[in-house]
Scaffold this active site. Sequence first.
Site, mmCIF file in Angstrom:
data_model
loop_
_atom_site.group_PDB
_atom_site.id
_atom_site.type_symbol
_atom_site.label_atom_id
_atom_site.label_comp_id
_atom_site.label_asym_id
_atom_site.label_seq_id
_atom_site.Cartn_x
_atom_site.Cartn_y
_atom_site.Cartn_z
ATOM 1 C CG ASP A 1 42.682 52.001 35.130
ATOM 2 O OD1 ASP A 1 42.831 50.527 35.403
ATOM 3 O OD2 ASP A 1 42.489 52.042 36.832
ATOM 4 C CB SER A 2 47.289 51.930 34.323
ATOM 5 O OG SER A 2 47.336 51.769 35.370
ATOM 6 C CB ILE A 3 45.027 47.730 34.816
ATOM 7 C CG1 ILE A 3 45.336 47.555 36.383
ATOM 8 C CG2 ILE A 3 45.222 45.945 34.775
ATOM 9 C CD1 ILE A 3 44.885 47.584 37.447
ATOM 10 C CD GLN B 1 51.100 49.023 32.157
ATOM 11 O OE1 GLN B 1 50.536 47.391 32.377
ATOM 12 N NE2 GLN B 1 51.302 50.172 32.595
ATOM 13 C CG HIS C 1 50.292 47.929 36.943
ATOM 14 N ND1 HIS C 1 50.934 49.617 37.573
ATOM 15 C CD2 HIS C 1 49.926 48.952 36.166
ATOM 16 C CE1 HIS C 1 50.606 50.466 38.218
ATOM 17 N NE2 HIS C 1 49.068 50.728 37.134
#
Length: 242
Positions: A10-12, A15, A191
């Site tokens: 996912d976003s982790i 990024q 995050h």
Amino acid sequence: MRPQIVLFGDSITEQSFRSGGWGSSLANTYSRKADVLVRGYGGYNTRWALFLLTHIFPLNSTKPPAATTIFFGANDAALLGRNSERQHVPVEEYKENLKKMVLHLKECSPAMLVVLITPPPVDEEGRKEYANSLYGEKAMQFPERTNEMAGVYARQCVELAKDLGIRAIDLWSKMQGTDGWQKKFLSDGLHLTPEGNAVVHEEVVRVFSEAWLSAEDMPYDFPHHSEIDGKNPEKAFLQKCL
């Protein structure tokens, strides 16, 4: 050709190639030895990620990845009745979805090194502070995620890895072993800070090295410059490339 390492999450994960990110650090660790590919999708849960499997990991690929990390759960663990409930996936389904991912990857290549990473811990106060910074008085009264629930999903992730005989990184437990982890490792309660990214990088390198993908033991894809004779450069390339 260099082997490939795919980071799926996912976003982790999305990024992870930002400055100080764990993906960029991993690419540096495996520089000239393996290509690190980021396949991270911010906001995705395991239910939505299943739709991506055949596109990212086609069964007919002639060069499947040598290794893949699967890093989901932070969104699956969003609470019902809170702001992010549309991302919620029941923990039983979460575990089953992870299993489907692993089995698909093993069908792509039985030799692929597959590593599950649990969701990180959640700093609930940090999430509320972040929401207040964005929405002020309209911010949510209660955090949309809790550390307790993240732990429930993390335990199922670790349990599945044991059931399937693959490796897992229990990030949820690992980070909480450090005093002040809430602000040290998490930038907005969820995050990662650069220090949090460093923990993930360290753990991935450790697990890869304990398996069979140690960067130290892997050869460079072409001769190191120190091996090249300035007067007879072709010799080094003939030896290395053949």
